[in-house]
Design an enzyme around this catalytic site. Sequence first.
Site, PDB file in Angstrom:
ATOM      1  N   ASP A  12       0.797  -1.218   0.000  1.00 51.92           N
ATOM      2  CA  ASP A  12       0.000   0.000   0.000  1.00 51.92           C
ATOM      3  C   ASP A  12       0.834   1.275   0.000  1.00 51.92           C
ATOM      4  O   ASP A  12       1.293   1.737   1.034  1.00 51.92           O
ATOM      5  CB  ASP A  12      -0.930   0.013   1.214  1.00 51.92           C
ATOM      6  CG  ASP A  12      -1.950  -1.099   1.148  1.00 51.92           C
ATOM      7  OD1 ASP A  12      -2.610  -1.194   0.108  1.00 51.92           O
ATOM      8  OD2 ASP A  12      -2.067  -1.855   2.108  1.00 51.92           O
ATOM      9  N   LYS A  16      -1.725   6.442   4.455  1.00 54.12           N
ATOM     10  CA  LYS A  16      -2.438   7.375   5.320  1.00 54.12           C
ATOM     11  C   LYS A  16      -3.902   6.952   5.434  1.00 54.12           C
ATOM     12  O   LYS A  16      -4.477   6.382   4.509  1.00 54.12           O
ATOM     13  CB  LYS A  16      -2.326   8.799   4.786  1.00 54.12           C
ATOM     14  CG  LYS A  16      -0.900   9.319   4.840  1.00 54.12           C
ATOM     15  CD  LYS A  16      -0.801  10.731   4.349  1.00 54.12           C
ATOM     16  CE  LYS A  16       0.655  11.178   4.438  1.00 54.12           C
ATOM     17  NZ  LYS A  16       0.840  12.511   3.897  1.00 54.12           N
ATOM     18  N   ASP A  48       6.930  -2.293   5.674  1.00 53.60           N
ATOM     19  CA  ASP A  48       7.838  -1.464   6.474  1.00 53.60           C
ATOM     20  C   ASP A  48       7.065  -0.374   7.219  1.00 53.60           C
ATOM     21  O   ASP A  48       7.648   0.374   7.984  1.00 53.60           O
ATOM     22  CB  ASP A  48       8.936  -0.846   5.600  1.00 53.60           C
ATOM     23  CG  ASP A  48       8.382  -0.040   4.439  1.00 53.60           C
ATOM     24  OD1 ASP A  48       7.274  -0.338   3.970  1.00 53.60           O
ATOM     25  OD2 ASP A  48       9.079   0.886   3.990  1.00 53.60           O
TER      26      ASP A  48
END
Length: 123
Positions: A12, A16, A48
């Site tokens: 992704d 956010k 990550d």
Amino acid sequence: APLEYVSIQYPDPHFKNRHEKRRVVTPELVSTVAKYLPEGKVVFLQSDIQSVLDTMRERFREQSIYFEDEIESVEEYMDVNPLGVPTERELSVLKKDLPVFRTILRRTSVPFDATAMVDEGIE
């Protein structure tokens, strides 16, 4: 041939919250994986961005009749990539001495029931 392994790594770019609708791991995807992944086979998740991994993990844990997280605590993660072959992104992150968050979920023996998923608003 049936699925043998599902691997979702660094999925992704829109991490956010306002971009959550664009995320890869949705209830619909989890339903599809539950339907086609045989008992005992695994889903490997890696990112990550801790919040991205946590959200993906939660989507699969919401269907705990179909998926069991191999790590009991949601605050713990795997130290090593079980595939043994890192992605370019993983190498880049590790080279910067940044963390990578990982978990494995295993498909349970419960047969997929499409009506149960529909009852939860997933078709």
